[in-house]
Design a protein around this motif. Sequence first.
Motif, PDB file in Angstrom:
ATOM      1  N   THR A 141       1.022  -1.089  -0.047  1.00 49.94           N
ATOM      2  CA  THR A 141       0.035  -0.091   0.021  1.00 49.94           C
ATOM      3  C   THR A 141       0.879   1.477   0.083  1.00 49.94           C
ATOM      4  O   THR A 141       0.550   2.144  -0.568  1.00 49.94           O
ATOM      5  CB  THR A 141      -0.986  -0.165   1.157  1.00 49.94           C
ATOM      6  OG1 THR A 141      -1.690  -1.304   1.261  1.00 49.94           O
ATOM      7  CG2 THR A 141      -1.917   1.246   1.145  1.00 49.94           C
ATOM      8  N   VAL A 142       1.874   1.282   0.571  1.00 50.11           N
ATOM      9  CA  VAL A 142       2.979   2.480   0.796  1.00 50.11           C
ATOM     10  C   VAL A 142       3.542   2.327  -0.745  1.00 50.11           C
ATOM     11  O   VAL A 142       3.540   3.614  -1.320  1.00 50.11           O
ATOM     12  CB  VAL A 142       4.110   2.161   1.947  1.00 50.11           C
ATOM     13  CG1 VAL A 142       5.003   3.210   1.760  1.00 50.11           C
ATOM     14  CG2 VAL A 142       3.468   2.041   3.304  1.00 50.11           C
ATOM     15  N   SER A 143       3.909   1.463  -1.211  1.00 48.54           N
ATOM     16  CA  SER A 143       4.553   1.560  -2.728  1.00 48.54           C
ATOM     17  C   SER A 143       3.467   2.252  -3.417  1.00 48.54           C
ATOM     18  O   SER A 143       3.852   2.877  -4.255  1.00 48.54           O
ATOM     19  CB  SER A 143       5.040   0.156  -2.810  1.00 48.54           C
ATOM     20  OG  SER A 143       5.532   0.134  -4.346  1.00 48.54           O
ATOM     21  N   VAL A 153      -4.832   5.376  -4.320  1.00 47.17           N
ATOM     22  CA  VAL A 153      -5.115   5.271  -2.976  1.00 47.17           C
ATOM     23  C   VAL A 153      -6.090   6.487  -2.314  1.00 47.17           C
ATOM     24  O   VAL A 153      -5.517   7.682  -2.846  1.00 47.17           O
ATOM     25  CB  VAL A 153      -3.598   5.338  -2.100  1.00 47.17           C
ATOM     26  CG1 VAL A 153      -3.740   5.174  -0.644  1.00 47.17           C
ATOM     27  CG2 VAL A 153      -2.838   4.159  -2.786  1.00 47.17           C
ATOM     28  N   SER A 154      -6.648   6.108  -1.390  1.00 52.13           N
ATOM     29  CA  SER A 154      -7.566   7.229  -0.797  1.00 52.13           C
ATOM     30  C   SER A 154      -6.726   8.609  -0.305  1.00 52.13           C
ATOM     31  O   SER A 154      -5.514   8.227   0.060  1.00 52.13           O
ATOM     32  CB  SER A 154      -8.648   6.821   0.148  1.00 52.13           C
ATOM     33  OG  SER A 154      -7.876   6.673   1.386  1.00 52.13           O
ATOM     34  N   GLN A 199      -2.093   9.703   5.539  1.00 48.51           N
ATOM     35  CA  GLN A 199      -1.535   8.961   6.791  1.00 48.51           C
ATOM     36  C   GLN A 199      -0.273   8.456   6.229  1.00 48.51           C
ATOM     37  O   GLN A 199       0.954   8.376   7.095  1.00 48.51           O
ATOM     38  CB  GLN A 199      -2.503   7.846   6.965  1.00 48.51           C
ATOM     39  CG  GLN A 199      -2.135   6.826   8.091  1.00 48.51           C
ATOM     40  CD  GLN A 199      -3.199   5.988   8.009  1.00 48.51           C
ATOM     41  OE1 GLN A 199      -4.453   6.105   7.691  1.00 48.51           O
ATOM     42  NE2 GLN A 199      -2.751   4.766   8.517  1.00 48.51           N
ATOM     43  N   ILE A 200       0.121   7.882   5.141  1.00 47.27           N
ATOM     44  CA  ILE A 200       1.400   7.535   4.741  1.00 47.27           C
ATOM     45  C   ILE A 200       2.547   8.462   4.369  1.00 47.27           C
ATOM     46  O   ILE A 200       3.653   8.488   5.000  1.00 47.27           O
ATOM     47  CB  ILE A 200       1.271   6.779   3.072  1.00 47.27           C
ATOM     48  CG1 ILE A 200       0.224   5.313   3.593  1.00 47.27           C
ATOM     49  CG2 ILE A 200       2.574   6.420   2.730  1.00 47.27           C
ATOM     50  CD1 ILE A 200      -0.253   4.719   2.452  1.00 47.27           C
ATOM     51  N   GLN A 201       1.932   9.747   3.951  1.00 48.22           N
ATOM     52  CA  GLN A 201       3.040  10.829   4.002  1.00 48.22           C
ATOM     53  C   GLN A 201       3.523  11.322   5.418  1.00 48.22           C
ATOM     54  O   GLN A 201       4.631  11.614   5.049  1.00 48.22           O
ATOM     55  CB  GLN A 201       2.378  12.076   3.190  1.00 48.22           C
ATOM     56  CG  GLN A 201       3.213  13.090   2.637  1.00 48.22           C
ATOM     57  CD  GLN A 201       4.401  12.593   2.120  1.00 48.22           C
ATOM     58  OE1 GLN A 201       4.018  12.132   0.945  1.00 48.22           O
ATOM     59  NE2 GLN A 201       5.468  12.811   2.436  1.00 48.22           N
TER      60      GLN A 201
END
Length: 119
Positions: free
Chosen positions: A30-32, A41-42, A48-50
Motif C-alpha cells: 500500500t505504501v508502494s 489510494v484514498s 497517513q502514509i505521507q
Amino acid sequence: MSLTKPRSRRGGGRPTIADVARKAGVGAITVSRALRDPERVSEDLRCQIQAAVDELGYVPDPNARALASARAEVFGVLVPSLAINVFAEVVRGIYDSLSDGPFRVQLGNTHYSGLEEES
C-alpha cells in the motif's frame, strides 16, 4: 523477551518501506502504491502514509525499485576518454537532456580499448 530484532532498516540505517508501512498501519504494498500511483489510494490513506514518510525521513531507494521491478532507470554511457573536450561535452549534453527525467547516468571510460568496450 525476544532475542531477535525485527528486520527493518537497510545497511545504512535508513528507514525502509516496511518501516513506513508499520508506522502508517498499512502494508508495504500500500505504501508502494501510494508513492508510485497516488491516485490509486484514498486521500486519507495518502495523508497517513505521507505523515509516516515525513516523520521517518524515508527516501525511496532506486536500486530496490530496480530489483523489485526488474527494470533499472539507468542510462549507460561509454566514452573513450574524458580528457578530450568533445567527449566531455557529449557527456554534459546527455546529463542535461536526462536531468528532468527518471534516468540516472552511469558513465564508463573505455580508455580507447576495444576489449573494454566489448566487455
